[in-house]
Design an enzyme around this catalytic site. Structure first.
Site, PDB file in Angstrom:
ATOM      1  N   GLY A 118       0.813  -1.200   0.000  1.00  0.00           N
ATOM      2  CA  GLY A 118       0.000   0.000   0.000  1.00  0.00           C
ATOM      3  C   GLY A 118       0.852   1.257   0.000  1.00  0.00           C
ATOM      4  N   GLY A 119       0.187   2.397   0.209  1.00  0.00           N
ATOM      5  CA  GLY A 119       0.887   3.672   0.206  1.00  0.00           C
ATOM      6  C   GLY A 119       0.091   4.779  -0.441  1.00  0.00           C
ATOM      7  N   ALA A 120      -1.234   4.707  -0.373  1.00  0.00           N
ATOM      8  CA  ALA A 120      -2.121   5.741  -0.898  1.00  0.00           C
ATOM      9  C   ALA A 120      -1.875   6.029  -2.373  1.00  0.00           C
ATOM     10  CB  ALA A 120      -1.983   7.040  -0.076  1.00  0.00           C
ATOM     11  N   GLN A 150      -2.452  -4.745   0.314  1.00  0.00           N
ATOM     12  CA  GLN A 150      -2.751  -4.024   1.543  1.00  0.00           C
ATOM     13  C   GLN A 150      -3.081  -2.573   1.222  1.00  0.00           C
ATOM     14  OE1 GLN A 150      -0.488  -1.616   3.262  1.00  0.00           O
ATOM     15  NE2 GLN A 150      -1.849  -1.371   5.015  1.00  0.00           N
ATOM     16  N   SER A 151      -4.186  -2.062   1.741  1.00  0.00           N
ATOM     17  CA  SER A 151      -4.605  -0.672   1.558  1.00  0.00           C
ATOM     18  C   SER A 151      -4.762  -0.355   0.066  1.00  0.00           C
ATOM     19  CB  SER A 151      -3.606   0.261   2.244  1.00  0.00           C
ATOM     20  OG  SER A 151      -4.084   1.588   2.306  1.00  0.00           O
ATOM     21  N   ALA A 152      -4.021   0.638  -0.446  1.00  0.00           N
ATOM     22  CA  ALA A 152      -4.090   0.936  -1.878  1.00  0.00           C
ATOM     23  C   ALA A 152      -3.659  -0.263  -2.705  1.00  0.00           C
ATOM     24  CB  ALA A 152      -3.213   2.144  -2.206  1.00  0.00           C
ATOM     25  N   ASP A 204     -10.515   1.184  11.837  1.00  0.00           N
ATOM     26  CA  ASP A 204      -9.770   1.760  10.713  1.00  0.00           C
ATOM     27  C   ASP A 204     -10.484   3.022  10.240  1.00  0.00           C
ATOM     28  OD1 ASP A 204      -8.511   2.384   8.312  1.00  0.00           O
ATOM     29  OD2 ASP A 204      -8.235   0.288   7.748  1.00  0.00           O
ATOM     30  N   HIS A 251      -5.892   0.941  10.897  1.00  0.00           N
ATOM     31  CA  HIS A 251      -5.321   0.674   9.576  1.00  0.00           C
ATOM     32  C   HIS A 251      -3.912   0.095   9.682  1.00  0.00           C
ATOM     33  CE1 HIS A 251      -5.651   1.218   5.241  1.00  0.00           C
ATOM     34  NE2 HIS A 251      -4.432   1.727   5.213  1.00  0.00           N
TER      35      HIS A 251
END
Length: 495
Positions: A230-232, A301-303, A404, A436
């Site tokens: 991830g990492g936006a 994960q995430s983005a 989250d 998160h």
């Protein structure tokens, strides 16, 4: 104004970097030395109040006003900013061919040639690390750090840094400082363990590299997790998965952490294409590293969970298209693990805007408002025209913490329920009170029992009684960070 450093070769590294770190082999293979081809102009950045006027688009033409930003002759960070339109391209780009036996036809020769060119420093699955490999690792680290720093400062100019961003960056610095004892230990493992293969090239674009985490035990083919960090969509990097890779490899699971272009170096279609090429490399080459090509799991994960889900769905659509050729198959993926991801961009745009990822930035990443549907897996799977493609999807398991606030847990619940309605085997697993970063960083660094980690391993080893028996007697994982520092990090986390 200081003049930019001169370059003897416009297609190689800047002259102010030590040339002794980079030999000819590295220069030809490294993403720094290849020009970036941007397929999508990026929406202009403005204040949030004027963002709504920026989503209207008209066909991009050569006469549209453009600004070419190119500093220090660095072609890997070339940006094309169009103040009139957002260009689009077909959702289903063609790839190299894939035959019924699960091997790449056109892609195979490319990967073979690539491996021959860089085998000495990236791809050989030997379990030793000599001085040459270590110097190459330092070279990779130096060049990647330089690239990430350049893109980071360039991004700050577009964000029009204000009070909110300054406070978030300060919080991020405090958060990282509090977890530094764990980061030091994981970083030492990442750079000096003989079980880690760093910077394996999987494609021709910048940052088309992946890291492999190999188990010490090499008796027989191992299950594989292809992981998208991830990492936006802005600060993702393959090394972010090093803690997960280390801990899963201790349970005899190979982990491939796939890097990809971030914004502003690329937009969402570039990220999905990079992820697809990385998964293709894993599917077609993991056997050389002791992996089982019949037991590959995709995880994000995430983005990265959003990118991985888009990649999986796009691949299923390709396989249903007449005349479409592919280099890997959805049938090679045993299951998909989505950790703290968002899958309906229509529901998340305003949420991200309120948390500082302004609408103008987000729509630039997603290539305009007209592309939100295309890159919303939850919306796409409900299209009746994609019923056959959706039926090809593997089992999908979504993990999320109930506390989250970066991406609401309802994002995973809603996607799982939608998948179940259209006939896909799916479930969502909620972790009470987890944020998160709890499930991905704080809990693994705490040591001992980790519910999400145990759930993932249980799925991967479900049909392997011997592996399950080993898991039952596995020693508890050691603590990496004192508890009081973990609690403080949780309190100041900007995520």
């Amino acid at each position: 104004m200081v003049s930019p450093p001169k370059m003897d070769n416009p297609h190689c590294l800047p002259s102010f970097l030590p040339t002794t770190l980079f030999n000819d082999q590295h220069c030809r293979a490294h993403p720094f030395c290849r020009p970036l081809k941007m397929n999508h102009p990026i929406l202009p950045i403005s204040s949030p109040s004027s963002s709504s006027a920026m989503v209207a688009a008209s066909p991009f033409t050569a006469n549209a006003a453009t600004v070419l930003i190119q500093e220090h002759h660095d072609e890997t960070t070339r940006l094309l900013i169009d103040d009139r339109a957002v260009g689009t391209k077909p959702f289903l780009p063609r790839a190299s061919s894939y035959n019924s036996t699960g091997t790449a036809v056109n892609g195979s020769s490319f990967y073979q040639q690539r491996r021959r060119r860089i085998a000495s420093d990236t791809s050989l699955p030997s379990l030793t690390m000599d001085g040459g490999c270590r110097s190459d690792s330092v070279a990779h680290a130096a060049s990647d750090t330089f690239l990430l720093t350049r893109l980071g400062f360039k991004l700050l100019r577009y964000l029009v840094v204000g009070y909110r961003w300054i406070t978030r960056f300060l919080a991020l610095g405090c958060y990282a400082l509090l977890l530094m004892p764990g980061f030091f230990q994981v970083g030492y493992y990442y750079y000096f363990s003989s079980q880690v293969r760093r910077g394996i090239v999987y494609g021709d674009q910048p940052r088309n590299r992946l890291d492999l985490y190999l188990p010490k035990n090499s008796d027989g083919p191992k299950p594989v997790v292809a992981f998208i960090t991830g990492g936006a969509w802005i600060i993702g990097y393959k090394a972010w998965g090093s803690l997960l890779g280390q801990q899963l490899s201790e349970r005899d699971i190979i982990v491939a952490c796939i890097d990809y272009r971030n914004f502003p170096q690329g937009t969402i279609s570039d990220m999905v294409n990079d992820a697809s090429q990385g998964v293709s490399f894993v599917c077609n080459n993991i056997a050389e590293y002791g992996g089982d090509p019949n037991r590959i799991y995709l995880m994000g994960q995430s983005a990265g969970a959003h990118i991985a889900a888009c990649t999986l769905l796009e691949q299923a659509i390709k396989e249903c298209g007449e005349g479409e050729s592919t280099s890997w198959s959805v049938s090679q993926i045993k299951a998909y693990f989505g950790l703290s991801g968002g899958y309906n961009l229509f529901n998340l745009t305003d949420h991200f805007h309120g948390r500082g990822l302004y609408r103008s930035i987000f729509l630039s990443i997603m290539e305009g408002e007209q592309s939100l549907r295309r890159y919303s897996p939850e919306v796409m799977v409900q299209d009746p025209n994609l019923k056959i493609a959706v039926a090809r999807l593997p089992s999908i398991i979504l993990f999320h913490g109930t506390a989250d606030y970066s991406i609401p847990p309802d994002a995973s619940k809603s996607f799982a329920e939608t998948l179940q309605r259209v006939g896909v085997k799916a479930e969502s697993i909620m972790y009470e009170g987890r944020t998160h970063t709890d499930v991905f960083l704080q809990d693994p660094m705490r040591g001992g029992q980790d519910d999400m980690f145990d759930d993932i391993v249980a799925v991967i080893h479900a049909n392997d009684p011997e592996a399950l028996a080993k898991d039952a007697v596995a020693p508890p994982r050691k603590r990496l960070v004192p508890e009081f520092m973990l609690k403080m990090a949780r309190a100041v986390s900007p995520f």
